[in-house]
Design a protein around this motif. Structure first.
Motif, mmCIF file in Angstrom:
data_model
loop_
_atom_site.group_PDB
_atom_site.id
_atom_site.type_symbol
_atom_site.label_atom_id
_atom_site.label_comp_id
_atom_site.label_asym_id
_atom_site.label_seq_id
_atom_site.Cartn_x
_atom_site.Cartn_y
_atom_site.Cartn_z
ATOM 1 N N GLU A 118 0.657 -1.138 -0.006
ATOM 2 C CA GLU A 118 -0.150 0.089 -0.049
ATOM 3 C C GLU A 118 0.819 1.408 0.083
ATOM 4 O O GLU A 118 0.578 2.269 -0.750
ATOM 5 C CB GLU A 118 -0.921 -0.131 1.252
ATOM 6 N N MET B 97 -5.829 10.081 3.960
ATOM 7 C CA MET B 97 -6.791 9.261 3.975
ATOM 8 C C MET B 97 -8.036 9.769 3.097
ATOM 9 O O MET B 97 -8.561 11.263 3.481
ATOM 10 C CB MET B 97 -7.259 8.687 5.201
ATOM 11 N N GLN B 98 -8.684 8.852 2.229
ATOM 12 C CA GLN B 98 -9.639 9.634 1.248
ATOM 13 C C GLN B 98 -10.953 9.020 2.067
ATOM 14 O O GLN B 98 -11.238 7.958 2.451
ATOM 15 C CB GLN B 98 -9.574 8.981 -0.082
ATOM 16 N N GLU B 99 -12.157 10.073 2.029
ATOM 17 C CA GLU B 99 -13.447 9.655 2.270
ATOM 18 C C GLU B 99 -13.698 8.815 1.150
ATOM 19 O O GLU B 99 -13.759 9.225 0.003
ATOM 20 C CB GLU B 99 -14.203 10.677 2.481
ATOM 21 N N ASP C 206 -16.135 5.230 -0.578
ATOM 22 C CA ASP C 206 -17.035 4.008 -0.543
ATOM 23 C C ASP C 206 -16.249 2.687 -0.173
ATOM 24 O O ASP C 206 -15.125 2.615 -0.674
ATOM 25 C CB ASP C 206 -17.666 3.857 -1.774
ATOM 26 N N ALA C 207 -16.566 1.990 0.936
ATOM 27 C CA ALA C 207 -15.852 0.833 1.338
ATOM 28 C C ALA C 207 -15.687 -0.147 0.128
ATOM 29 O O ALA C 207 -14.893 -1.037 0.209
ATOM 30 C CB ALA C 207 -16.561 0.256 2.427
ATOM 31 N N SER D 295 -10.416 1.426 -5.234
ATOM 32 C CA SER D 295 -8.830 2.229 -4.688
ATOM 33 C C SER D 295 -9.380 3.473 -3.655
ATOM 34 O O SER D 295 -10.738 3.455 -3.288
ATOM 35 C CB SER D 295 -8.288 2.741 -5.993
ATOM 36 N N GLY D 296 -8.495 3.833 -3.072
ATOM 37 C CA GLY D 296 -8.630 4.939 -2.052
ATOM 38 C C GLY D 296 -8.558 4.283 -0.822
ATOM 39 O O GLY D 296 -8.914 5.137 0.171
ATOM 40 N N ARG D 297 -8.334 3.015 -0.458
ATOM 41 C CA ARG D 297 -8.508 2.605 0.812
ATOM 42 C C ARG D 297 -7.048 2.025 1.431
ATOM 43 O O ARG D 297 -7.089 1.574 2.456
ATOM 44 C CB ARG D 297 -9.256 1.444 1.016
ATOM 45 N N PHE E 269 -6.044 3.355 5.060
ATOM 46 C CA PHE E 269 -7.111 2.717 6.064
ATOM 47 C C PHE E 269 -6.471 1.528 6.373
ATOM 48 O O PHE E 269 -6.584 0.844 7.532
ATOM 49 C CB PHE E 269 -8.544 2.475 5.354
ATOM 50 N N LEU E 270 -6.035 0.567 5.414
ATOM 51 C CA LEU E 270 -5.516 -0.702 5.546
ATOM 52 C C LEU E 270 -4.215 -0.620 6.444
ATOM 53 O O LEU E 270 -3.968 -1.355 7.413
ATOM 54 C CB LEU E 270 -5.143 -1.529 4.343
#
Length: 154
Positions: free
Chosen positions: A56, A96-98, A100-101, A105-107, A110-111
């Motif tokens: 990541e 961190m991006q707000e 959709d779970a 991409s974009g998480r 969070f991981l």
């Protein structure tokens, strides 16, 4: 073909570094690098989590900067902590991006936050380094039961 050499540091804590080109195929090489270092240290219980974290962090550099190279560092710290760090010469801070779970991409951060004991970003004169620290099983409860934190200190 670029050759990646894991460089051990002989003074202080055990540290290995690898310089990788900012290309998608380097993510696999970074995962292999982390796996071999952890196996050498006998901390194989962290392999899956640290492989995902380095994936990541390096993918963020590849996707969000124009850097040609990134440095991956893995360090064995006291109290069963292993630190992974990815450095590049971009000054763009990760965030961190707000989202959709279910998004594809974009998480990534969070991981990283979910798997690590703590993580953060340090600015340098030449760019930045993003780091995460994980504890071996004997020194921490599972990452899922910990409250992830982001600390901007080294």
């Amino acid at each position: 073909m670029n050759l990646t050499v894991a460089t051990p540091h002989t003074i202080g804590r055990p540290v290995y570094t690898a310089l990788l080109p900012c290309r998608p195929d380097s993510v696999c090489r970074a995962r292999q690098f982390v796996s071999s270092v952890l196996t050498t240290w006998g901390t194989g219980t962290l392999v899956e989590d640290l492989e995902l974290v380095v994936s990541e962090l390096l993918t963020n550099v590849i996707d969000h900067t124009v850097c040609a190279m990134a440095q991956v560092m893995i360090e064995r710290c006291p109290d069963g902590v292993v630190r992974i760090e990815v450095a590049d010469n971009s000054y763009v801070q990760p965030r961190m991006q707000e989202g959709d779970a279910a998004a594809e991409s974009g998480r990534g951060l969070f991981l990283v936050a979910a798997l690590s004991w703590r993580w953060g970003c340090v600015e340098h004169d030449w760019g930045k380094s993003i780091w995460a620290e994980l504890k071996t099983l004997g020194n921490a409860t599972s990452a899922a039961s910990q409250v992830p934190t982001s600390e901007n200190v080294q």
